[in-house]
Design a protein around this motif. Structure first.
Motif, PDB file in Angstrom:
ATOM      1  N   CYS A 197       0.978  -1.204  -0.168  1.00  0.00           N
ATOM      2  CA  CYS A 197      -0.063   0.022   0.190  1.00  0.00           C
ATOM      3  C   CYS A 197       0.282   1.278  -0.015  1.00  0.00           C
ATOM      4  CB  CYS A 197      -0.444  -0.052   1.258  1.00  0.00           C
ATOM      5  SG  CYS A 197      -2.403  -0.774   0.934  1.00  0.00           S
ATOM      6  N   HIS A 198       0.514   2.291  -0.907  1.00  0.00           N
ATOM      7  CA  HIS A 198       1.135   3.618  -1.530  1.00  0.00           C
ATOM      8  C   HIS A 198       0.023   4.495  -0.542  1.00  0.00           C
ATOM      9  CE1 HIS A 198       4.201   1.412  -3.409  1.00  0.00           C
ATOM     10  NE2 HIS A 198       3.358   0.790  -3.783  1.00  0.00           N
ATOM     11  N   ARG A 199       0.907   5.615  -0.095  1.00  0.00           N
ATOM     12  CA  ARG A 199       0.142   6.860   0.855  1.00  0.00           C
ATOM     13  C   ARG A 199      -0.149   7.474  -0.623  1.00  0.00           C
ATOM     14  NH1 ARG A 199      -3.623   6.752   4.931  1.00  0.00           N
ATOM     15  NH2 ARG A 199      -3.359   8.183   5.037  1.00  0.00           N
ATOM     16  N   PHE A 200       0.345   7.968  -1.452  1.00  0.00           N
ATOM     17  CA  PHE A 200       1.137   8.412  -2.858  1.00  0.00           C
ATOM     18  C   PHE A 200      -0.048   7.896  -3.915  1.00  0.00           C
ATOM     19  CE2 PHE A 200       4.639   6.292  -2.421  1.00  0.00           C
ATOM     20  CZ  PHE A 200       4.484   5.392  -3.643  1.00  0.00           C
ATOM     21  N   ARG A 201      -0.595   8.827  -4.717  1.00  0.00           N
ATOM     22  CA  ARG A 201      -0.935   8.863  -6.030  1.00  0.00           C
ATOM     23  C   ARG A 201      -0.036   8.098  -6.792  1.00  0.00           C
ATOM     24  NH1 ARG A 201      -5.711  10.898  -7.758  1.00  0.00           N
ATOM     25  NH2 ARG A 201      -5.543   8.882  -9.640  1.00  0.00           N
ATOM     26  N   TRP A 202      -0.124   6.691  -7.870  1.00  0.00           N
ATOM     27  CA  TRP A 202       0.837   6.731  -8.865  1.00  0.00           C
ATOM     28  C   TRP A 202       0.726   7.968  -9.813  1.00  0.00           C
ATOM     29  CZ3 TRP A 202      -1.875   4.600 -13.930  1.00  0.00           C
ATOM     30  CH2 TRP A 202       0.199   4.325 -15.071  1.00  0.00           C
ATOM     31  N   TRP A 203      -0.540   7.737 -10.618  1.00  0.00           N
ATOM     32  CA  TRP A 203      -1.089   9.112 -12.018  1.00  0.00           C
ATOM     33  C   TRP A 203      -0.526  10.154 -11.550  1.00  0.00           C
ATOM     34  CZ3 TRP A 203      -0.993   7.935 -17.098  1.00  0.00           C
ATOM     35  CH2 TRP A 203      -1.874   9.088 -17.860  1.00  0.00           C
ATOM     36  N   ARG A 204      -0.031  10.752 -12.331  1.00  0.00           N
ATOM     37  CA  ARG A 204       0.477  12.370 -12.493  1.00  0.00           C
ATOM     38  C   ARG A 204      -0.446  13.280 -13.724  1.00  0.00           C
ATOM     39  NH1 ARG A 204       2.267  10.220  -8.038  1.00  0.00           N
ATOM     40  NH2 ARG A 204       3.875  10.807  -7.218  1.00  0.00           N
ATOM     41  N   GLU A 205      -1.165  14.423 -13.068  1.00  0.00           N
ATOM     42  CA  GLU A 205      -1.838  14.813 -13.776  1.00  0.00           C
ATOM     43  C   GLU A 205      -0.805  16.359 -14.268  1.00  0.00           C
ATOM     44  OE1 GLU A 205      -4.575  14.917 -14.696  1.00  0.00           O
ATOM     45  OE2 GLU A 205      -5.391  13.406 -13.134  1.00  0.00           O
ATOM     46  N   PRO A 206      -1.233  16.426 -15.159  1.00  0.00           N
ATOM     47  CA  PRO A 206      -0.448  17.509 -16.007  1.00  0.00           C
ATOM     48  C   PRO A 206      -0.044  18.876 -15.226  1.00  0.00           C
ATOM     49  CG  PRO A 206      -1.851  16.675 -17.616  1.00  0.00           C
ATOM     50  CD  PRO A 206      -2.606  15.799 -16.162  1.00  0.00           C
ATOM     51  N   GLY A 207       1.511  19.177 -15.011  1.00  0.00           N
ATOM     52  CA  GLY A 207       0.998  20.298 -14.269  1.00  0.00           C
ATOM     53  C   GLY A 207       1.407  20.326 -12.327  1.00  0.00           C
ATOM     54  N   LEU A 208       1.842  19.033 -11.890  1.00  0.00           N
ATOM     55  CA  LEU A 208       1.322  18.590 -10.683  1.00  0.00           C
ATOM     56  C   LEU A 208       2.730  17.489 -10.484  1.00  0.00           C
ATOM     57  CD1 LEU A 208      -2.223  18.331  -9.283  1.00  0.00           C
ATOM     58  CD2 LEU A 208      -1.012  20.678  -9.611  1.00  0.00           C
ATOM     59  N   ASP A 209       3.615  17.510 -11.734  1.00  0.00           N
ATOM     60  CA  ASP A 209       4.767  16.137 -11.486  1.00  0.00           C
ATOM     61  C   ASP A 209       5.815  17.119 -10.811  1.00  0.00           C
ATOM     62  OD1 ASP A 209       3.520  14.534 -13.276  1.00  0.00           O
ATOM     63  OD2 ASP A 209       4.366  15.148 -15.131  1.00  0.00           O
TER      64      ASP A 209
END
Length: 209
Positions: A197-209
């Motif tokens: 389990c990871h607390r962060f999101r895998w997918w990165r929205e444009p501009g939030l990398d």
């Protein structure tokens, strides 16, 4: 005589990072649709172009083939008010039976089970060799009280039953802020697969990398 790519002059770990970045999925890799059964499960296989780098030499084709042919992303996104669409990110021809890794990306604010759970189940029936499942979960937790809570609990049961049915599954990665109850549910089906389990999101929205 075939000319080998200069990439093979690099150390393996450096080359792997470069190719991982090169193969990362973007928004343009998804053909989002309201009719996923017709687009992705039809008798005519769904296909997208192979990565250009893969076609430059036989060595790179062999190097990239496992990641290209055996991995895919199933994404549920909102395109407007009440417009929830499903897209499958894939390179080459989509053949669920040869996938050994599948990402499930639910990028909606609410679970919206009815918009994707049935298609997810049909896809998993074809994933006979799936060994690695990654779930990226954005929806907020649903209150367990009342009619809405009971309906959501029923859909959650269906969801976990689908995952438990994957006989070859070895690893489950879960991304996002899931509830303790969900973590226990995943651990409950982990007699075969290892759950991370990871607390962060895998997918990165444009501009939030």
């Amino acid at each position: 005589m075939e000319i080998e790519s200069p990439l093979f002059l690099l150390p393996r770990e450096v080359r792997d990072r470069i190719l991982e970045f090169y193969l990362a999925f973007e928004h343009t890799d998804f053909e989002d649709t309201l009719r996923p059964q017709l687009v992705y499960l039809d008798d005519i296989p769904y296909a997208r172009p192979l990565p250009t780098l893969m076609l430059t030499c036989k060595s790179l084709y062999r190097e990239l083939a496992p990641a290209v042919h055996r991995q895919a992303v199933l994404r549920v996104e909102v395109h407007g008010w009440g417009d929830r669409r499903i897209g499958v990110g894939v390179r080459g021809t989509l053949r669920f039976e040869r996938l050994d890794k599948l990402w499930l990306l639910i990028g909606t604010e609410h679970p919206n089970w009815n918009s994707w759970l049935s298609f997810f189940g049909e896809a998993l029936k074809r994933c006979k060799n799936l060994k690695n499942l990654a779930i990226d979960w954005a929806p907020r937790p649903v209150d367990s009280a009342g009619w809405t809570g009971r309906v959501n609990a029923k859909k959650e049961d269906e969801f976990f039953d689908l995952i438990a049915s994957l006989q070859e599954l070895r690893v489950i990665h879960v991304y996002g802020n899931i509830t303790p109850g969900w973590k226990s549910r995943f651990e409950g089906i982990a007699t075969r697969p290892h759950v991370v389990c990871h607390r962060f999101r895998w997918w990165r929205e444009p501009g939030l990398d």
